[in-house]
Design a protein around this motif. Structure first.
Motif, PDB file in Angstrom:
ATOM      1  N   PRO A   1       0.813  -1.223   0.000  1.00 35.27           N
ATOM      2  CA  PRO A   1       0.000   0.000   0.000  1.00 35.27           C
ATOM      3  C   PRO A   1       0.843   1.268   0.000  1.00 35.27           C
ATOM      4  O   PRO A   1       0.365   2.336  -0.384  1.00 35.27           O
ATOM      5  CB  PRO A   1      -0.838  -0.123   1.276  1.00 35.27           C
ATOM      6  CG  PRO A   1      -0.043  -1.018   2.165  1.00 35.27           C
ATOM      7  CD  PRO A   1       0.657  -1.985   1.253  1.00 35.27           C
ATOM      8  N   THR A   2       2.114   1.171   0.436  1.00 36.44           N
ATOM      9  CA  THR A   2       2.960   2.363   0.464  1.00 36.44           C
ATOM     10  C   THR A   2       3.371   2.809  -0.940  1.00 36.44           C
ATOM     11  O   THR A   2       3.895   3.917  -1.108  1.00 36.44           O
ATOM     12  CB  THR A   2       4.226   2.128   1.307  1.00 36.44           C
ATOM     13  OG1 THR A   2       5.024   1.120   0.683  1.00 36.44           O
ATOM     14  CG2 THR A   2       3.859   1.676   2.715  1.00 36.44           C
ATOM     15  N   ALA A   3       3.134   1.950  -1.946  1.00 37.70           N
ATOM     16  CA  ALA A   3       3.472   2.309  -3.328  1.00 37.70           C
ATOM     17  C   ALA A   3       2.387   3.160  -3.983  1.00 37.70           C
ATOM     18  O   ALA A   3       2.584   3.690  -5.077  1.00 37.70           O
ATOM     19  CB  ALA A   3       3.703   1.041  -4.158  1.00 37.70           C
ATOM     20  N   SER A   4       1.251   3.306  -3.323  1.00 39.61           N
ATOM     21  CA  SER A   4       0.143   4.069  -3.884  1.00 39.61           C
ATOM     22  C   SER A   4       0.468   5.565  -3.909  1.00 39.61           C
ATOM     23  O   SER A   4       1.165   6.085  -3.030  1.00 39.61           O
ATOM     24  CB  SER A   4      -1.125   3.846  -3.052  1.00 39.61           C
ATOM     25  OG  SER A   4      -2.147   4.743  -3.423  1.00 39.61           O
ATOM     26  N   SER A   5      -0.061   6.264  -4.913  1.00 41.30           N
ATOM     27  CA  SER A   5       0.116   7.713  -4.998  1.00 41.30           C
ATOM     28  C   SER A   5      -0.623   8.430  -3.865  1.00 41.30           C
ATOM     29  O   SER A   5      -0.385   9.610  -3.611  1.00 41.30           O
ATOM     30  CB  SER A   5      -0.386   8.228  -6.354  1.00 41.30           C
ATOM     31  OG  SER A   5      -1.766   7.928  -6.505  1.00 41.30           O
TER      32      SER A   5
END
Length: 267
Positions: A14-18
């Protein structure tokens, strides 16, 4: 064999989400650096613990101090501010589970004259969110907010027993099986056997698993779909525990209490 069951596939990061805001993460890292092992920290210690450079640590620390969540002592070290307790108060006041469970936990405490607790799952741990102690309390260091591993605690195992096998395996995969006492069960096969028994009897019972001398019995609180959203438990000092007298009585009380707090099952 239970321990051969496959684990769930890893979810997307989820940390890769914008939508993910890294500055919020860094601010939380600063606050989480104060983990209770040290009362106060210097700026360089905060930088080291969070993995930030000194300049970044200074900016986040200054901002949090300005907002009132950190305070600086005369020796220029930082410590957590009581203002953080606002979040605890807001959580307890707004939690439907806590509000439902409170009166039942008080009744359970009066009937047993032992420490009674409400816990919830957070990732691989349980967190104590409500605790009523008695004059016979075994461990004064356990307070609201205390976090313990789910796999070696009665409340944790009671909740895990309501989860699907893949989810339990995923939690086991990410847990550290450490011998907290000489009696701690770390064998995954034995833990699975205990879970199967808990599923049948509707309560969990542990002795000396995390704290030596602690005897704990728990039952899961279920949502409308039968999934554990918390657990109630009674913790008793071994010096006061008589299995022939106490186990069945406490188990019945806990099952009844958990059932009363649980949501009605949907057909």
């Amino acid at each position: 064999m239970p321990n051969s069951r496959p684990s769930r596939k890893a979810a997307a990061d989820p940390t890769a989400s914008s939508l993910y805001v890294q500055s919020v993460e860094k601010a939380m890292k600063v606050l989480m650096a104060f983990d209770g092992s040290q009362r106060n920290l210097s700026l360089s210690e905060i930088a080291n613990l969070t993995g930030m450079d000194l300049s970044s640590a200074q900016r986040f620390t200054y901002t949090l101090a300005t907002l009132g969540y950190l305070k600086k002592d005369q020796g220029k070290k930082y410590e957590l501010s009581p203002k953080l307790l606002d979040f605890t108060s807001h959580y307890l006041q707004s939690s439907d589970l806590v509000n439902r469970a409170g009166p039942y936990l008080q009744q359970l405490s009066a009937e047993t004259e032992e420490a009674t607790n409400l816990t919830v799952m957070d990732d691989v741990d349980i967190i104590f969110v409500l605790r009523i102690v008695s004059r016979h309390v075994f461990n004064n260091s356990v307070i609201a907010g205390t976090r313990l591993p789910a796999w070696c605690t009665a409340p944790g195992m009671a909740i895990l027993a309501t989860y699907g096998d893949d989810e339990v395996n995923d939690i086991f995969d990410r847990s550290q099986f450490i011998k907290h006492t000489p009696a701690t069960i770390t064998d995954r096969g034995r833990l699975w056997a205990n879970l199967e028994q808990i599923r049948e009897q509707r309560y969990a019972h542990t002795e000396d698993q995390y704290f030596y001398g602690d005897v704990s019995t728990a039952s899961a609180i279920l949502d409308a779909h039968g999934r554990g959203i918390g657990a109630v438990n009674v913790a008793v000092s071994r010096s006061r525990w008589v299995a022939e007298r106490d186990l069945r009585r406490y188990a019945d009380l806990l099952i009844s209490t958990a059932s009363s707090i649980s949501s009605k099952r949907r057909s």
